[in-house]
Design an enzyme around this catalytic site. Structure first.
Site, PDB file in Angstrom:
ATOM      1  N   ASP A  33      -6.975  -0.208  15.189  1.00  0.00           N
ATOM      2  CA  ASP A  33      -5.939  -0.515  14.217  1.00  0.00           C
ATOM      3  C   ASP A  33      -6.205  -1.957  13.780  1.00  0.00           C
ATOM      4  O   ASP A  33      -7.009  -2.667  14.401  1.00  0.00           O
ATOM      5  CB  ASP A  33      -4.566  -0.376  14.875  1.00  0.00           C
ATOM      6  N   ASP A  81      -3.544  -4.550  11.933  1.00  0.00           N
ATOM      7  CA  ASP A  81      -2.433  -5.492  12.072  1.00  0.00           C
ATOM      8  C   ASP A  81      -1.863  -5.441  13.488  1.00  0.00           C
ATOM      9  O   ASP A  81      -1.470  -4.384  13.971  1.00  0.00           O
ATOM     10  CB  ASP A  81      -1.343  -5.158  11.051  1.00  0.00           C
ATOM     11  N   GLY A 123       2.343   1.918   7.825  1.00  0.00           N
ATOM     12  CA  GLY A 123       1.953   1.641   6.447  1.00  0.00           C
ATOM     13  C   GLY A 123       3.076   0.992   5.668  1.00  0.00           C
ATOM     14  O   GLY A 123       4.258   1.161   5.980  1.00  0.00           O
ATOM     15  N   GLU A 124       2.693   0.239   4.641  1.00  0.00           N
ATOM     16  CA  GLU A 124       3.692  -0.541   3.913  1.00  0.00           C
ATOM     17  C   GLU A 124       4.684   0.313   3.127  1.00  0.00           C
ATOM     18  O   GLU A 124       5.822  -0.098   2.910  1.00  0.00           O
ATOM     19  CB  GLU A 124       3.007  -1.553   2.986  1.00  0.00           C
ATOM     20  N   GLU A 146       3.533  -3.799  -4.331  1.00  0.00           N
ATOM     21  CA  GLU A 146       2.563  -4.739  -4.893  1.00  0.00           C
ATOM     22  C   GLU A 146       3.112  -6.160  -4.881  1.00  0.00           C
ATOM     23  O   GLU A 146       2.372  -7.120  -4.608  1.00  0.00           O
ATOM     24  CB  GLU A 146       2.184  -4.318  -6.316  1.00  0.00           C
ATOM     25  N   SER A 187      -3.055   1.795   8.694  1.00  0.00           N
ATOM     26  CA  SER A 187      -2.102   2.446   7.793  1.00  0.00           C
ATOM     27  C   SER A 187      -1.861   1.630   6.533  1.00  0.00           C
ATOM     28  O   SER A 187      -1.255   2.126   5.579  1.00  0.00           O
ATOM     29  CB  SER A 187      -0.770   2.670   8.517  1.00  0.00           C
ATOM     30  N   ALA A 188      -2.312   0.382   6.525  1.00  0.00           N
ATOM     31  CA  ALA A 188      -2.138  -0.472   5.348  1.00  0.00           C
ATOM     32  C   ALA A 188      -3.019   0.012   4.202  1.00  0.00           C
ATOM     33  O   ALA A 188      -3.998   0.735   4.402  1.00  0.00           O
ATOM     34  CB  ALA A 188      -2.495  -1.913   5.693  1.00  0.00           C
ATOM     35  N   ASP A 189      -2.674  -0.402   2.989  1.00  0.00           N
ATOM     36  CA  ASP A 189      -3.501  -0.093   1.832  1.00  0.00           C
ATOM     37  C   ASP A 189      -4.799  -0.899   1.883  1.00  0.00           C
ATOM     38  O   ASP A 189      -4.909  -1.893   2.605  1.00  0.00           O
ATOM     39  CB  ASP A 189      -2.754  -0.431   0.541  1.00  0.00           C
TER      40      ASP A 189
END
Length: 232
Positions: free
Chosen positions: A13, A15, A53-54, A76, A115-117
């Site tokens: 992972d 973060d 994820g965000e 964004e 899971s982040a973009d």
């Protein structure tokens, strides 16, 4: 008794595992809520959504405050604030570089499964001085349909490096991430950067450490054996 079968790949992972970023993304989201919705949110309300994820991280908190977010605009904007906050300030989780390069030297396949973009993944890599090519594969949140704790992201990472999930070590800091790795059939090292050891073990972690520096210095005997001594 835990297996001592050798690992062939390590799936990280990002973060809270490689980079100390959780507080910055929370600060960025708090600023977005303040600027866009004139609402002050409690930092603690983000904790249940860490590692998912965000989209979930932001919208989950929005629901708690009865706010219907405008996506992807709000995400964004959160990323814009995040990039401003971390520029020149983002730090690795202790031992992250040393652990990654120890894996590479030993011939283990390594991958990122975040899971982040992609935007956030690339920002984090750049701030840490990594290149995407330093890893054999990367998987980001936009590449999967199902978020952690679904195993899809770790199954895809294992597939990309061509290693059976049962031969992989997943390194995670979040309860849902541990659940995802275990559901994929991998063994899991939980880092206590976001959740305590009790919560990570309850989620199924096979090993627990404060950070990757501790894992390098004091690996559990069965982990050391499984990794064939690559930690030293």
């Amino acid at each position: 008794m835990k297996t001592s079968k050798l690992f062939r790949a390590v799936l990280f992972d990002m973060d809270g595992v490689l980079v100390d970023s959780e507080r910055y993304i929370a600060e960025a989201a708090i600023a977005m809520f303040r600027q866009t919705y004139n609402t002050e949110v409690d930092p603690k309300t983000f904790l249940p959504f860490v590692g998912t994820g965000e989209d979930n991280f932001i919208s989950g908190v929005g629901k708690l405050y009865n706010i219907s977010l405008t996506m992807p605009r709000d995400k964004e904007r959160t990323y814009e604030i995040y990039e401003e906050l971390v520029h020149g300030h983002l730090k690795e989780i202790n031992g992250a570089r040393a652990f990654v390069y120890a894996c590479k030297r030993s011939g283990l396949a390594i991958a990122i499964a975040t899971s982040a973009d992609k935007r956030k993944m690339m920002t984090n890599l750049r701030e840490l001085g990594f290149q995407q090519e330093d890893f054999d594969a990367t998987v980001h949140g936009a590449e999967v349909k199902n978020n952690k704790p679904d195993p899809e992201i770790y199954l895809k990472a294992a597939q990309k490096v061509g290693i059976d999930p049962g031969d992989c070590l997943v390194v995670e800091d979040a309860v849902r991430g541990i659940e995802s790795g275990k559901a994929a059939g991998a063994r899991c090292l939980g880092l206590t950067s976001s959740f305590d050891a009790k919560a990570l073990l309850a989620a199924g972690a096979d090993y627990v450490a404060a950070d990757l520096e501790e894992a390098l210095k004091n690996p559990p005997p069965d982990l050391f054996q499984a990794l064939g001594g690559f930690l030293h």
